[in-house]
Design a protein around this motif. Structure first.
Motif, PDB file in Angstrom:
ATOM      1  N   GLU A 160       0.832  -1.206   0.000  1.00 38.94           N
ATOM      2  CA  GLU A 160       0.000   0.000   0.000  1.00 38.94           C
ATOM      3  C   GLU A 160       0.864   1.253   0.000  1.00 38.94           C
ATOM      4  O   GLU A 160       0.608   2.199  -0.744  1.00 38.94           O
ATOM      5  CB  GLU A 160      -0.938   0.008   1.218  1.00 38.94           C
ATOM      6  N   LEU A 161       1.910   1.270   0.824  1.00 40.09           N
ATOM      7  CA  LEU A 161       2.808   2.428   0.859  1.00 40.09           C
ATOM      8  C   LEU A 161       3.537   2.599  -0.469  1.00 40.09           C
ATOM      9  O   LEU A 161       3.701   3.724  -0.949  1.00 40.09           O
ATOM     10  CB  LEU A 161       3.808   2.287   2.010  1.00 40.09           C
ATOM     11  N   HIS A 198       2.453   1.738  -3.369  1.00 42.20           N
ATOM     12  CA  HIS A 198       1.460   2.260  -4.319  1.00 42.20           C
ATOM     13  C   HIS A 198       1.237   3.755  -4.104  1.00 42.20           C
ATOM     14  O   HIS A 198       1.170   4.522  -5.059  1.00 42.20           O
ATOM     15  CB  HIS A 198       0.142   1.496  -4.176  1.00 42.20           C
ATOM     16  N   ARG A 199       1.139   4.176  -2.855  1.00 45.63           N
ATOM     17  CA  ARG A 199       0.861   5.587  -2.554  1.00 45.63           C
ATOM     18  C   ARG A 199       1.975   6.514  -3.013  1.00 45.63           C
ATOM     19  O   ARG A 199       1.717   7.662  -3.361  1.00 45.63           O
ATOM     20  CB  ARG A 199       0.667   5.789  -1.053  1.00 45.63           C
ATOM     21  N   VAL A 200       3.225   6.058  -2.985  1.00 51.20           N
ATOM     22  CA  VAL A 200       4.340   6.937  -3.333  1.00 51.20           C
ATOM     23  C   VAL A 200       4.830   6.741  -4.769  1.00 51.20           C
ATOM     24  O   VAL A 200       5.806   7.369  -5.163  1.00 51.20           O
ATOM     25  CB  VAL A 200       5.526   6.774  -2.350  1.00 51.20           C
ATOM     26  N   SER A 201       4.149   5.918  -5.541  1.00 57.18           N
ATOM     27  CA  SER A 201       4.585   5.737  -6.929  1.00 57.18           C
ATOM     28  C   SER A 201       4.288   7.014  -7.721  1.00 57.18           C
ATOM     29  O   SER A 201       3.287   7.692  -7.478  1.00 57.18           O
ATOM     30  CB  SER A 201       3.872   4.546  -7.569  1.00 57.18           C
ATOM     31  N   THR A 203       0.748   7.300  -9.220  1.00 54.78           N
ATOM     32  CA  THR A 203      -0.306   7.561  -8.245  1.00 54.78           C
ATOM     33  C   THR A 203      -0.269   9.009  -7.781  1.00 54.78           C
ATOM     34  O   THR A 203      -1.312   9.662  -7.650  1.00 54.78           O
ATOM     35  CB  THR A 203      -0.172   6.613  -7.038  1.00 54.78           C
ATOM     36  N   ILE A 204       0.920   9.528  -7.541  1.00 58.05           N
ATOM     37  CA  ILE A 204       1.051  10.927  -7.126  1.00 58.05           C
ATOM     38  C   ILE A 204       0.536  11.849  -8.221  1.00 58.05           C
ATOM     39  O   ILE A 204      -0.206  12.799  -7.945  1.00 58.05           O
ATOM     40  CB  ILE A 204       2.511  11.253  -6.765  1.00 58.05           C
ATOM     41  N   ARG A 222      -3.256  11.713  -8.312  1.00 58.84           N
ATOM     42  CA  ARG A 222      -3.829  12.434  -7.180  1.00 58.84           C
ATOM     43  C   ARG A 222      -3.752  13.948  -7.400  1.00 58.84           C
ATOM     44  O   ARG A 222      -4.715  14.672  -7.137  1.00 58.84           O
ATOM     45  CB  ARG A 222      -3.063  12.036  -5.913  1.00 58.84           C
TER      46      ARG A 222
END
Length: 92
Positions: A32-33, A35-38, A41-42, A45
């Motif tokens: 999950e982390l 994925h969030r910092v890829s 994804t950024i 967002r």
């Protein structure tokens, strides 16, 4: 107020199962982390946030376009573009 901790497993198979479960949860957390910092994804967002900000500026709460604001933005872009074109032509 007492904070009771869950009882730890006392048998080897129970300990092994607990370790495996924690390893699985840790793996999901890391995924999950990651994925969030890829970058993709950024970027997604940030794009969604920019669209939301534009929608807030360009539309009324009822969903109608704010023509006066859009006209002001177009006018500013036209003036800046005109100035840049003038400066470029003036140099040559």
């Amino acid at each position: 107020m007492s904070t009771a901790k869950p009882a730890l497993p006392t048998t080897v198979p129970a300990l092994e199962a607990e370790i495996a479960a924690r390893r699985e949860r840790l793996g999901h957390t890391i995924d999950e982390l990651t994925h969030r910092v890829s970058p993709r994804t950024i970027l997604q967002r940030q794009t969604e946030a920019a669209k939301a900000r534009f929608a807030d500026v360009a539309t009324t709460p009822e969903g109608e376009l704010r023509v006066e604001r859009l006209a002001a933005v177009v006018a500013v872009v036209a003036v800046v573009g005109g100035l840049l074109a003038y400066r470029r032509l003036r140099r040559h």
